[in-house]
Design an enzyme around this catalytic site. Structure first.
Site, PDB file in Angstrom:
ATOM      1  N   LYS A 179      -7.147   8.129  -3.528  1.00  0.00           N
ATOM      2  CA  LYS A 179      -7.867   6.927  -3.148  1.00  0.00           C
ATOM      3  C   LYS A 179      -8.266   6.997  -1.677  1.00  0.00           C
ATOM      4  CE  LYS A 179      -7.534   1.879  -3.389  1.00  0.00           C
ATOM      5  NZ  LYS A 179      -6.654   0.726  -3.672  1.00  0.00           N
ATOM      6  N   CYS A 183      -7.914   1.297  -8.302  1.00  0.00           N
ATOM      7  CA  CYS A 183      -7.773  -0.123  -8.006  1.00  0.00           C
ATOM      8  C   CYS A 183      -9.127  -0.711  -7.582  1.00  0.00           C
ATOM      9  CB  CYS A 183      -6.697  -0.345  -6.957  1.00  0.00           C
ATOM     10  SG  CYS A 183      -6.200  -2.074  -6.767  1.00  0.00           S
ATOM     11  N   GLU A 188      -2.630   3.515 -12.524  1.00  0.00           N
ATOM     12  CA  GLU A 188      -2.285   3.707 -11.116  1.00  0.00           C
ATOM     13  C   GLU A 188      -0.773   3.692 -10.922  1.00  0.00           C
ATOM     14  OE1 GLU A 188      -3.157   1.504  -6.809  1.00  0.00           O
ATOM     15  OE2 GLU A 188      -3.513   0.456  -8.700  1.00  0.00           O
TER      16      GLU A 188
END
Length: 509
Positions: free
Chosen positions: A324, A376, A263
Site C-alpha cells: 500500500k 483499503c 487486508e
C-alpha cells in the site's frame, strides 16, 4: 433571525445527504440538497461561507459518524476525547463547501453576473474545484464527493468512464444550479432548463451500455475470503492460531482459479509466521489448482525497520507483492508525531506506523491475469488507479473495515469501488474481513456480494479486460479545465463590459 433560519435550512440540507449515498442510494436527494443550499446562498449574501460551512459540517458529520465507532468502540478511546475528534474531520472538510459557497457569491457579486451565469457556471465550477482540492490536500479525503451519490442507479453514472467521478460531481452541481434558477426565472427559462437537464440525463443513459474495454481470455472463477474476525481479536495473541487455522481451512475447502484473502488476513509480519505455515497454504492451493493472494504485513526491502501493508502472491514464484502506497493518516502513519503522537496513549491501534510501498508498482500475475491491487481506502482515489489499471486486466481491493463496526462505512466504500470499476472498465474484486466482499462488473454493477459479518468465501466469475476508457486517457484535467473556464467566464464578462475593459479589448484586437 433571518440568518438563523437560513443556517438551519442549510444544515438540514446537509443532513439529508446521508440518504443520497449507500446504503440508501436515493440519488435525487443530492441535487435537491445542493439546490436548497444554493437557495440559501441567494438569500444569505455576505454569510455565504457560513451557510456552505453549516451544510458541510452537518453532511460530513452524518455521513462519517463511523469515526466515533472507530475511535471509541474499536480503538478504545474515551468518550470525552473521541467525541471532539469525531467532529474534527467534518469541521475541516466543511471548509471546502464553505469556500465554494463564498466563491459563488463573491465572484457573482463583484462581476454583477446574471442569475444564469451564477448558478449554471459559478456554482458548479466552484463546487467541483473545491471537491477536487479536498481529494489531495493533506493526503486527501474524497469520501462524500457528491458524484458518488449517482453510482450506479442514476443515469449520470454513465459519465464516469468519460470524465471520472469529478465529471459526475460537476453535473450534480449543475443540476442543482438549474433547479435554483428555475425558482428565479419565467416559463421559457424553466422549459429550456428542463429540456437541458433531460438532454444530459438521456446522454448518461446512452453512455451506460457502452463497453469501453474489451475482454481478455476466458472468464476465470474467483473466490474472495471473508474471515469476519472481530477487530478486538484480530491482533490478540490468544486468537492468533485460530485465525491462521480459519484461513487455512478456507483455502483447503475452496476450488477456484483465483482466491484472494483480505487486508492483513494473517495478523503477523510475513517472515514471522509460524514455520511451514506459508508452505502449507501453498501446498493446499497447488493441490486445488488455485492461485492465491493474501493480505499480510511484511518487512520493507528498503528499510529493515519499516513494514508494509502488503498483498503477497503466495503461488507465484519469487513471492511478488503489492504494498500500500497511499496510507491513512492516524490509522497507518502518525502525521506530525510531535503534535499528535500523544493521542495514541488513548488508543489500542497496533501497527500504526507503516511505510509507503512506492508508486508504479507492477500488477501481480495470477491465474493468467494481471491483477492491480489496492488496499483499503486507496480505491477512493480514482486518478491514482489509472496507471495501475492501464497495465492490468483486473482490479482487486483488500480491506479490513472491522474498524467501523456495523456503520455505513462498508456500504460507502463499496460505492467508491463501483465508481473505480466504471472509470476503468474493469472488474473489481473486493475481499474484506467483515464486508462488503463483492465482485463488481466493469459497468459498476455488483455481480455477487457476501452478507456482511458472516464467515464465508464468495464464489463467482470475473473476466479480464484491456483497453482505456476516456477517463483513463485524460484523467481529471478536462473537467478541471472546464471548471476553471466556467469560473473565469464571469470575470471575462466583467472585463469586457466596463469602459476600460472594452477599450483594452479593442486595443488588443
Amino acid at each position: 433571525m433571518r440568518l438563523a433560519l437560513l443556517l438551519i435550512l442549510a444544515t438540514l440540507a446537509g443532513v439529508i445527504t446521508v440518504l443520497g449515498f449507500a446504503p440508501y442510494r436515493i440519488y435525487w436527494v443530492m441535487p435537491l440538497s445542493l439546490a436548497i443550499l444554493a437557495h440559501t446562498l441567494s438569500r444569505g449574501g455576505r454569510q455565504a461561507f457560513w451557510l456552505g460551512y453549516a451544510w458541510g459540517v452537518s453532511s460530513y458529520l452524518c455521513n462519517f459518524n463511523w469515526i466515533f465507532v472507530s475511535l471509541h468502540d474499536i480503538a478504545g478511546m474515551p468518550t470525552w476525547l473521541a467525541g471532539p475528534l469525531t467532529v474534527l474531520l467534518p469541521a475541516y472538510l466543511a471548509l471546502y463547501p464553505g469556500l465554494a459557497a463564498w466563491m459563488t457569491v463573491r465572484v457573482g457579486d463583484r462581476c454583477d453576473t446574471p442569475p444564469w451565469m451564477r448558478w449554471l457556471l459559478l456554482f458548479p465550477a466552484a463546487w467541483t474545484l473545491t471537491e477536487w482540492l479536498r481529494s489531495w490536500i493533506l493526503s486527501g479525503f474524497p469520501w462524500g464527493q457528491v458524484g458518488y451519490s449517482q453510482i450506479t442507479e442514476s443515469a449520470l453514472a454513465g459519465y464516469a468512464p468519460v470524465g471520472g467521478i469529478l465529471l459526475v460531481t460537476l453535473l450534480v452541481a449543475l443540476f442543482a444550479g438549474a433547479l435554483q434558477l428555475m425558482l428565479l426565472t419565467g416559463k421559457w427559462w424553466r422549459l429550456s432548463l428542463g429540456a437541458g437537464m433531460l438532454l444530459v440525463w438521456c446522454g448518461g443513459l446512452a453512455l451506460k451500455p457502452i463497453a469501453w474495454t474489451t475482454p481478455v481470455g476466458k472468464p476465470i472463477s474467483v473466490a474472495l475470503a471473508q474471515g469476519n474476525v472481530p477487530q478486538s481479536l484480530k491482533w490478540d495473541p490468544i486468537s492468533f492460531e485460530s485465525t491462521l487455522q480459519l484461513y487455512g481451512r478456507q483455502v483447503a475447502d475452496t476450488r477456484a482459479d483465483l482466491m484472494i484473502l483480505p487486508e492483513t488476513a494473517l495478523p503477523a509480519l510475513f517472515n514471522e509466521l509460524p514455520p511451514n505455515y506459508v508452505q502449507i497454504l501453498q501446498s493446499l492451493a497447488n493441490h486445488n489448482g488455485m492461485a492465491v493472494a493474501v493480505g499480510v504485513p511484511r518487512r520493507s526491502d528498503k528499510d529493515p525497520n519499516g513494514y508494509l501493508n502488503a498483498v503477497v502472491a503466495l503461488t507465484t514464484p519469487g513471492l511478488p507483492y503489492y504494498a500500500k502506497d497511499h496510507l491513512v493518516p492516524f490509522g497507518e502513519f502518525v502525521p506530525l508525531p510531535w503534535i499528535t503522537g500523544w493521542l495514541y496513549q488513548w488508543m489500542n491501534m497496533p501497527m500504526s506506523g507503516f511505510s509507503r510501498g512506492g508508486e508504479n508498482q507492477a500488477p501481480l500475475a495470477l491465474a493468467g491475469q494481471l491483477v492491480a491491487f489496492n488496499v483499503c481506502y486507496e480505491d477512493s482515489f480514482g486518478e491514482e488507479l489509472i496507471g495501475p489499471a492501464a497495465h492490468a486486466t483486473l482490479l482487486a481491493n483488500v480491506s479490513n473495515l472491522a474498524w467501523f463496526g456495523r456503520s455505513n462505512a462498508a456500504s460507502q466504500h463499496l460505492q467508491l469501488a463501483q465508481a473505480r470499476a466504471l472509470e476503468t472498465g474493469r472488474f473489481m474484486l473486493r475481499a474484506t474481513n467483515t464486508g462488503m466482499t463483492a465482485i463488481i462488473r466493469p459497468d459498476g454493477a455488483v455481480d455477487a456480494i457476501a452478507a456482511p459479518f458472516t464467515r464465508q468465501v464468495l464464489m463467482g466469475f470475473a473476466e479480464g479486460r484491456s483497453g482505456m476508457t476516456p477517463y483513463m486517457r485524460h484523467g481529471n484535467w478536462p473537467v478541471l479545465l472546464a471548471a476553471v473556464l466556467m469560473l473565469v467566464a464571469p470575470l471575462a464578462r466583467r472585463h469586457r463590459s466596463t469602459p476600460d475593459g472594452r477599450r483594452r479589448y479593442r486595443d488588443h484586437l
